[in-house]
Every structure is written in C-alpha cells, then in structure tokens.
Motif scaffolding. Structure first.
Motif, PDB file in Angstrom:
ATOM      1  N   PHE A  71       0.834  -1.195   0.000  1.00 38.56           N
ATOM      2  CA  PHE A  71       0.000   0.000   0.000  1.00 38.56           C
ATOM      3  C   PHE A  71       0.871   1.248   0.000  1.00 38.56           C
ATOM      4  CE2 PHE A  71      -2.107   3.423   2.331  1.00 38.56           C
ATOM      5  CZ  PHE A  71      -3.265   3.558   1.607  1.00 38.56           C
ATOM      6  N   MET A  72       0.557   2.171  -0.903  1.00 37.95           N
ATOM      7  CA  MET A  72       1.203   3.488  -0.921  1.00 37.95           C
ATOM      8  C   MET A  72       0.096   4.526  -0.889  1.00 37.95           C
ATOM      9  SD  MET A  72       4.273   3.055  -3.692  1.00 37.95           S
ATOM     10  CE  MET A  72       3.177   2.636  -5.030  1.00 37.95           C
ATOM     11  N   ALA A  73       0.103   5.369   0.128  1.00 36.73           N
ATOM     12  CA  ALA A  73      -0.945   6.379   0.288  1.00 36.73           C
ATOM     13  C   ALA A  73      -0.986   7.291  -0.929  1.00 36.73           C
ATOM     14  CB  ALA A  73      -0.711   7.181   1.554  1.00 36.73           C
ATOM     15  N   GLY A  74      -2.198   7.577  -1.374  1.00 39.78           N
ATOM     16  CA  GLY A  74      -2.383   8.413  -2.552  1.00 39.78           C
ATOM     17  C   GLY A  74      -2.489   9.891  -2.238  1.00 39.78           C
ATOM     18  N   GLY A  75      -2.347  10.279  -0.983  1.00 38.33           N
ATOM     19  CA  GLY A  75      -2.449  11.682  -0.604  1.00 38.33           C
ATOM     20  C   GLY A  75      -1.852  11.924   0.763  1.00 38.33           C
ATOM     21  N   ASP A  76      -1.998  13.150   1.236  1.00 37.39           N
ATOM     22  CA  ASP A  76      -1.459  13.523   2.535  1.00 37.39           C
ATOM     23  C   ASP A  76      -2.270  12.883   3.658  1.00 37.39           C
ATOM     24  OD1 ASP A  76       0.496  15.126   1.387  1.00 37.39           O
ATOM     25  OD2 ASP A  76      -0.841  16.871   1.323  1.00 37.39           O
ATOM     26  N   GLU A  77      -1.600  12.605   4.785  1.00 38.22           N
ATOM     27  CA  GLU A  77      -2.263  12.003   5.935  1.00 38.22           C
ATOM     28  C   GLU A  77      -3.362  12.921   6.438  1.00 38.22           C
ATOM     29  OE1 GLU A  77      -1.116  10.269  10.337  1.00 38.22           O
ATOM     30  OE2 GLU A  77       0.439  10.480   8.818  1.00 38.22           O
ATOM     31  N   GLY A  78      -4.509  12.338   6.753  1.00 36.54           N
ATOM     32  CA  GLY A  78      -5.650  13.116   7.226  1.00 36.54           C
ATOM     33  C   GLY A  78      -6.645  13.438   6.129  1.00 36.54           C
ATOM     34  N   THR A  79      -6.316  13.159   4.892  1.00 36.51           N
ATOM     35  CA  THR A  79      -7.243  13.393   3.784  1.00 36.51           C
ATOM     36  C   THR A  79      -7.847  12.069   3.348  1.00 36.51           C
ATOM     37  OG1 THR A  79      -5.546  13.130   2.077  1.00 36.51           O
ATOM     38  CG2 THR A  79      -5.855  15.346   2.980  1.00 36.51           C
TER      39      THR A  79
END
Length: 112
Positions: free
Chosen positions: A66-74
């Motif tokens: 898994f690679m986050a697609g945006g900033d944390e909290g969004t």
C-alpha cells in the motif's frame, strides 16, 4: 393454608437473570504501578481485493504494498496510489514493541 403470590413466567425469568447477571466488580491491587508502554506500528502489505468476485472468480491485481495516494488526514490517504483500492483491502501487519522499565524489587526474606 399458605398463600403464594402469583407471578408470571416472564417475571420469574426476569428476576432470575437480574440476580444471575449482576455486575461484579473486581479490584486488582499491585504493590508497584506497572511501568510499561506498548509501541504499535502498522504496515499494509499486498492487496487482497478480489476483482472477479462478482462473476464467481478469483483475481487479484498484484499490488505488492500500500502506498498512500495523498497527505495524511485526507480521504486520498486511504486510497492506494498503485492499485486504486482502499487501504482495507491490503493485508495489515501490526508490529508491537513493549518497553518495560525494571525497578528494584524489595525482598523481605533478605534480612541483614
């Protein structure tokens, strides 16, 4: 002649469960307070989403991590940038590290 009060079966069962299910409070006392902390970190591995579930098959996309697609909290942080799936489809690996402080123990049997 003795007179017994009339009680319905429902009332009898209600009273029985009230007595049976009373909350019991347990108090645990320690000589010394516990001094340990647990550090947890989560890593999300390969995607396990079955893309052919609607037709009765089994096909995964091969996304390895898994690679986050945006900033944390969004909201985009919960979507994988590689495969587009939600983070919940990825295998979760939780690592827990317990750190404990040792303290000197008082032993009453060692009298000088």
């Amino acid at each position: 002649m003795l007179a017994f009060p009339t009680i319905s079966l429902q009332q009898l069962l209600h009273r029985f469960w009230q007595q049976k299910m009373k909350k019991r409070q347990v108090v645990v006392r320690r000589k010394e307070p516990a001094r340990s902390t647990a550090m947890r970190s989560a890593r999300y591995g390969e995607c396990q989403r079955n893309h052919a579930a609607s037709i009765g098959g089994y096909v995964v996309d091969g996304c390895g991590e898994f690679m986050a697609g945006g900033d944390e909290g969004t909201g985009a942080a919960l979507t994988c940038a590689a495969c587009g799936c939600h983070r919940s489809f990825h295998r979760k690996e939780v690592e827990t590290e317990v750190v404990s402080e040792s303290s000197s123990h008082h032993n009453p049997s060692n009298k000088a």
